[in-house]
Design an enzyme around this catalytic site. Structure first.
Site, PDB file in Angstrom:
ATOM      1  N   GLU A 204      39.479  39.121  47.708  1.00  0.00           N
ATOM      2  CA  GLU A 204      39.336  40.239  46.764  1.00  0.00           C
ATOM      3  C   GLU A 204      40.631  40.548  46.010  1.00  0.00           C
ATOM      4  O   GLU A 204      41.067  41.696  45.967  1.00  0.00           O
ATOM      5  CB  GLU A 204      38.834  41.476  47.518  1.00  0.00           C
ATOM      6  CG  GLU A 204      37.509  41.220  48.232  1.00  0.00           C
ATOM      7  CD  GLU A 204      37.002  42.420  49.031  1.00  0.00           C
ATOM      8  OE1 GLU A 204      37.728  43.414  49.160  1.00  0.00           O
ATOM      9  OE2 GLU A 204      35.851  42.359  49.507  1.00  0.00           O
ATOM     10  N   ASN A 245      38.388  34.078  48.000  1.00  0.00           N
ATOM     11  CA  ASN A 245      37.074  34.682  48.248  1.00  0.00           C
ATOM     12  C   ASN A 245      36.966  36.014  47.497  1.00  0.00           C
ATOM     13  O   ASN A 245      37.934  36.771  47.429  1.00  0.00           O
ATOM     14  CB  ASN A 245      36.961  34.936  49.771  1.00  0.00           C
ATOM     15  CG  ASN A 245      35.575  35.286  50.238  1.00  0.00           C
ATOM     16  OD1 ASN A 245      34.608  34.609  49.886  1.00  0.00           O
ATOM     17  ND2 ASN A 245      35.447  36.337  51.033  1.00  0.00           N
ATOM     18  N   HIS A 281      27.184  39.925  48.456  1.00  0.00           N
ATOM     19  CA  HIS A 281      26.534  41.136  48.987  1.00  0.00           C
ATOM     20  C   HIS A 281      25.632  41.646  47.864  1.00  0.00           C
ATOM     21  O   HIS A 281      26.100  42.276  46.920  1.00  0.00           O
ATOM     22  CB  HIS A 281      27.584  42.181  49.369  1.00  0.00           C
ATOM     23  CG  HIS A 281      28.462  41.739  50.489  1.00  0.00           C
ATOM     24  ND1 HIS A 281      28.007  41.605  51.785  1.00  0.00           N
ATOM     25  CD2 HIS A 281      29.767  41.366  50.510  1.00  0.00           C
ATOM     26  CE1 HIS A 281      29.001  41.177  52.558  1.00  0.00           C
ATOM     27  NE2 HIS A 281      30.069  41.017  51.807  1.00  0.00           N
ATOM     28  N   GLU A 309      29.299  35.482  52.383  1.00  0.00           N
ATOM     29  CA  GLU A 309      28.972  36.749  53.068  1.00  0.00           C
ATOM     30  C   GLU A 309      27.606  37.278  52.625  1.00  0.00           C
ATOM     31  O   GLU A 309      27.429  38.489  52.430  1.00  0.00           O
ATOM     32  CB  GLU A 309      30.040  37.807  52.774  1.00  0.00           C
ATOM     33  CG  GLU A 309      31.452  37.372  53.103  1.00  0.00           C
ATOM     34  CD  GLU A 309      32.509  38.463  52.908  1.00  0.00           C
ATOM     35  OE1 GLU A 309      32.143  39.646  52.749  1.00  0.00           O
ATOM     36  OE2 GLU A 309      33.699  38.118  52.909  1.00  0.00           O
ATOM     37  N   ASP A 311      24.282  38.980  52.142  1.00  0.00           N
ATOM     38  CA  ASP A 311      23.254  39.873  52.676  1.00  0.00           C
ATOM     39  C   ASP A 311      22.549  40.494  51.482  1.00  0.00           C
ATOM     40  O   ASP A 311      23.082  40.513  50.377  1.00  0.00           O
ATOM     41  CB  ASP A 311      23.776  40.916  53.681  1.00  0.00           C
ATOM     42  CG  ASP A 311      24.962  41.720  53.207  1.00  0.00           C
ATOM     43  OD1 ASP A 311      25.169  41.839  51.986  1.00  0.00           O
ATOM     44  OD2 ASP A 311      25.699  42.248  54.068  1.00  0.00           O
TER      45      ASP A 311
END
Ligand code: XIL
Length: 402
Positions: A204, A245, A281, A309, A311
């Site tokens: 990030e 990432n 996400h 990651e 979801d």
């Protein structure tokens, strides 16, 4: 030993060097000693045998307060890891608590996935809460679990603006900040050298508008900290694949454009960036529309890409229609990954709704994972399994699946 030689004191049975041939004393005492040693050995064998029968190690025993061991029976269907084309990992983030306490969680993690990411245990604040005092237990536990279950470990994450230990002070001069960061990267990567296949080296680093995020690292060290972190990590483990990432870069956006530019520049400068991680996400009702095309832009730079990651959060209340839509989002992301030979890994951010971070961070949302709170597979799980059963992975260089 002196005690034994004098024949006057008790004997520690486990101390094998404590049974010398030259022990003075009568034959009865020696026989009694032999009996004690034999009894202890038998006891050890029985206890070890029971533990092995009960699970794959003593640590598998649920501790007080653990949920009942409701491990599902072995599924009568192929698992995701069995279905996944070779060369693409299927991973999950792992929460340390159920990993220690819940046999059903461990069973599913071991059978469905061939890669694992530490959800929190490898973050700097977890690893080094006080300067120079390392707490490796959580990270070690996962690495050992992975090795026992033939899984690869994705290390998350070395340099982040969040989860920095409080002892790292913004008041420090730049040189001190730099040496603390370098020591951290070097210490952690070296410890797991050869046991972690990939690292999120920086996480990030971009803001929503595509500028470099205003962090302690940027303020103190300037933009060069990113290249430095990759070089330090590479020096500590030249075999590990090194990733940058981020979130909000899955579809085309200003931020994705900025990431593309940054990765291109780093590569041109010879910085050892091997891959780009797309956190993913995602909300259930607004998937990134041009995910495949966006991933391909990165693949064209010559780097690997990874879904790191994933979801898919649902706005509560959950309905069958929303679960169906969620399943389509999961399936589409998998399709995009498999459409590119550069996509080396597909990781979900936890596999059960019982342990997801979503309800705590996105108010009014939940049910974001592949399995429900009782570890039953959801439509999203079936969508992935169906897709994997149907698709064949391209073997040539970056290519679309039909
Ligand atoms: C989250 C964890 O899931 C939570 O348990 C923790 O409290 C906060 O961090 N992007 C990341 C992850 O890179 O490290 C975050 O993980 C989720 C967002």
């Amino acid at each position: 030993m002196t005690d034994l030689l004098s024949g006057r004191r008790h004997v520690v049975a486990a101390d094998r060097t404590a049974v010398p041939s030259g022990v003075r004393g009568d034959a009865r005492r020696r026989r009694r000693l032999g009996l004690i040693v034999a009894a202890v050995l038998v006891l050890v064998l029985v206890v070890t045998g029971l533990a092995v029968v009960a699970g794959d190690g003593v640590e598998d025993e649920p501790r007080a307060g653990a949920p009942p061991p409701s491990a599902p029976a072995a599924p009568d269907r192929p698992t995701l890891r069995e279905l996944m084309p070779s060369g693409v990992r299927i991973g999950s983030a792992v929460d340390g608590r159920p990993l220690s306490l819940d046999p059903a969680y461990r069973a599913l993690l071991g059978t469905e996935f061939n890669a694992v990411t530490t959800e929190n245990a490898m973050k700097w604040r977890s690893l080094e809460p006080s300067e120079g005092v390392y707490v490796w237990a959580g990270a070690d536990q996962l690495v050992e679990f992975a090795e026992q279950h033939d899984q690869e470990v994705y290390g998350h994450t070395l340099v982040w603006h969040s989860d920095v230990p409080t002892w790292v002070s913004p008041q420090w001069p730049a040189e001190r900040v730099r040496s603390a960061l370098k020591d951290h990267v070097t210490e952690v990567v070296s410890r797991y050298r050869g046991r972690v296949w990939a690292w999120d080296v920086v996480n990030e680093v971009l803001d929503e508008d595509g500028s470099l995020r205003d962090t302690l690292w940027l303020r103190k060290l300037g933009p060069g900290y990113i290249a430095d972190a990759f070089r330090w990590a590479h020096a500590a483990d030249p075999g590990a694949r090194l990733f940058i990432n981020d979130y909000g870069v899955e579809g085309r956006s200003r931020k994705a454009d900025a990431l593309l530019k940054l990765v291109g520049e780093l590569r041109r400068d010879g910085v050892p960036v091997d891959g780009v991680g797309f956190q993913s996400h995602l909300p259930w009702d607004a998937p990134p529309p041009d995910l495949t095309a966006n991933l391909r832009r990165f693949a064209d730079l010559g780097v690997s890409v990874a879904i790191t990651e994933l979801d898919v959060r649902i706005e509560l209340p959950v309905t069958p229609a929303k679960l169906k839509r969620q399943a389509e989002v999961y399936r589409d992301v998998l399709r995009s990954c498999l459409a590119l030979s550069a996509c080396v890994s597909f990781t979900v951010w936890g596999f059960t709704d019982a342990r997801s971070w979503i309800p705590g961070y996105h108010r009014g949302y939940g049910a974001a994972c592949l399995f429900d709170e009782d570890l039953r597979p959801k439509p999203a799980y079936s969508a992935l399994a169906d897709e994997l059963g149907r698709l064949t992975r391209p073997t040539a260089a970056p290519a679309e699946t039909p």
